[in-house]
Scaffold this motif. Structure first.
Motif, PDB file in Angstrom:
ATOM      1  N   ALA A  68       0.828  -1.210   0.000  1.00 48.74           N
ATOM      2  CA  ALA A  68       0.000   0.000   0.000  1.00 48.74           C
ATOM      3  C   ALA A  68       0.860   1.256   0.000  1.00 48.74           C
ATOM      4  O   ALA A  68       0.582   2.223  -0.729  1.00 48.74           O
ATOM      5  CB  ALA A  68      -0.949  -0.013   1.193  1.00 48.74           C
ATOM      6  N   GLN A  69       1.915   1.242   0.786  1.00 49.98           N
ATOM      7  CA  GLN A  69       2.819   2.395   0.805  1.00 49.98           C
ATOM      8  C   GLN A  69       3.536   2.557  -0.527  1.00 49.98           C
ATOM      9  O   GLN A  69       3.936   3.669  -0.892  1.00 49.98           O
ATOM     10  CB  GLN A  69       3.838   2.239   1.942  1.00 49.98           C
ATOM     11  N   GLY A  70       3.650   1.465  -1.287  1.00 49.20           N
ATOM     12  CA  GLY A  70       4.272   1.515  -2.598  1.00 49.20           C
ATOM     13  C   GLY A  70       3.341   1.940  -3.710  1.00 49.20           C
ATOM     14  O   GLY A  70       3.737   1.943  -4.880  1.00 49.20           O
ATOM     15  N   GLY A  71       2.103   2.267  -3.381  1.00 54.34           N
ATOM     16  CA  GLY A  71       1.183   2.801  -4.375  1.00 54.34           C
ATOM     17  C   GLY A  71       0.112   1.855  -4.878  1.00 54.34           C
ATOM     18  O   GLY A  71      -0.746   2.248  -5.669  1.00 54.34           O
ATOM     19  N   VAL A  99      -7.941   2.224  -1.089  1.00 53.29           N
ATOM     20  CA  VAL A  99      -7.560   0.861  -1.477  1.00 53.29           C
ATOM     21  C   VAL A  99      -8.803  -0.024  -1.511  1.00 53.29           C
ATOM     22  O   VAL A  99      -9.642   0.002  -0.611  1.00 53.29           O
ATOM     23  CB  VAL A  99      -6.528   0.271  -0.495  1.00 53.29           C
ATOM     24  N   ARG A 100      -8.908  -0.819  -2.571  1.00 59.91           N
ATOM     25  CA  ARG A 100     -10.020  -1.756  -2.741  1.00 59.91           C
ATOM     26  C   ARG A 100      -9.507  -3.180  -2.520  1.00 59.91           C
ATOM     27  O   ARG A 100      -8.435  -3.529  -3.009  1.00 59.91           O
ATOM     28  CB  ARG A 100     -10.630  -1.621  -4.141  1.00 59.91           C
ATOM     29  N   VAL A 101     -10.300  -3.981  -1.816  1.00 58.26           N
ATOM     30  CA  VAL A 101      -9.870  -5.337  -1.458  1.00 58.26           C
ATOM     31  C   VAL A 101     -10.976  -6.329  -1.782  1.00 58.26           C
ATOM     32  O   VAL A 101     -12.121  -6.162  -1.338  1.00 58.26           O
ATOM     33  CB  VAL A 101      -9.505  -5.439   0.035  1.00 58.26           C
ATOM     34  N   ALA A 102     -10.615  -7.370  -2.538  1.00 54.88           N
ATOM     35  CA  ALA A 102     -11.507  -8.499  -2.788  1.00 54.88           C
ATOM     36  C   ALA A 102     -10.989  -9.692  -1.993  1.00 54.88           C
ATOM     37  O   ALA A 102      -9.844 -10.116  -2.174  1.00 54.88           O
ATOM     38  CB  ALA A 102     -11.557  -8.833  -4.273  1.00 54.88           C
TER      39      ALA A 102
END
Length: 268
Positions: A68-71, A99-102
């Motif tokens: 996440a910190q990497g984009g 951020v989207r999470v499946a």
């Protein structure tokens, strides 16, 4: 949004499930007597399994934060397991709320917890599917809603591929997923190993024989092969506590008690 895809009568609590056994190793309570009995057999043979489970969970936290910190702004978490906070979306969205999470798992029990623990907003989704059918995962409507494959994606296979036998082709599973994602995407993967517990490996694998999924521990070279097409970020494929630690690192003797390899790769 949750796609359960099962009826209450289809929930099988007569056989141990690795997700619920893992919950027990972590000290959770979302498991059944059959899971606890199977897990206790494993712990009796190899008490270090508890340390490995906790090290694996800590690796997941660090790896999600890293991507996440990497984009990375979209994550496919395959083999989610019983939700234990902080979950993938909680960690990632603490870095960036967009951020989207499946989430995907094959255990209906996981689905019963998804609404309360995994679906806090419209940026998360859960559906039932098996990692052995990656095409079904990639083609699911929840994936279509949340994931744009023209943009980098993080695919998480955390402590799940050791439940895939050689005949079920774990490298092929990863390859199918790899082909769907664009360069710059990440693979977050951890895998149990007997490299540090060779004397008890057969008994541990045998203890999973009556569970819904058997166990196939793999060596360093075998786990490395799963990263074909990916460049590993530093420090490469290492034991879970040694992957970008954010606290005290166990000494060599203690590290050897954690029989889990972990790494993050970037698609070329």
């Amino acid at each position: 949004m949750t796609d359960q895809g099962f009826t209450a009568g289809e929930i099988d609590t007569s056989r141990a499930h690795p997700a619920r056994m893992y919950d027990y190793y972590l000290g959770g309570k979302d498991n059944y007597e059959v899971d606890r009995q199977a897990a206790d057999r494993v712990i009796e043979v190899s008490p270090d399994v508890v340390l490995g489970a906790r090290a694996n969970r800590d690796f997941m936290h660090r790896a999600v934060r890293f991507v996440a910190q990497g984009g990375i702004r979209q994550i496919i978490d395959i083999g989610t397991g019983i939700p234990t906070s902080p979950n993938t979306h909680e960690i990632a969205q603490a870095v960036s709320p967009d951020v989207r999470v499946a989430y995907i798992d094959n255990d209906p029990i996981v689905a019963t917890h998804a609404g309360a623990h995994l679906l806090g907003n419209g940026s998360t989704g859960f559906f039932l599917a098996d990692m052995r059918d990656p095409e079904k995962i990639l083609g699911h409507p929840t994936i279509s809603r949340l994931i744009d494959f023209d943009q980098p994606v993080a695919i998480m296979l955390v402590s799940v591929l050791h439940f895939v036998s050689d005949a079920e082709d774990p490298r092929g599973i990863v390859a199918t997923l790899r082909e769907a994602i664009c360069p710059g995407s990440r693979l977050v993967l951890s895998h149990g190993t007997a490299d540090f517990h060779a004397a008890t490996a057969d008994e541990v694998q045998g203890a999973y024989g009556k569970a819904v999924a058997g166990l196939r521990l793999r060596g360093h070279d075998e786990v490395m092969a799963l990263f074909e097409g990916f460049d590993l970020v530093e420090p490469g494929l290492v034991q879970a506590p040694l992957w970008r630690p954010d606290g005290p690192v166990p000494d060599d003797a203690e590290s050897r008690r954690r029989g889990v390899y972990a790494a993050v790769g970037t698609k070329r």
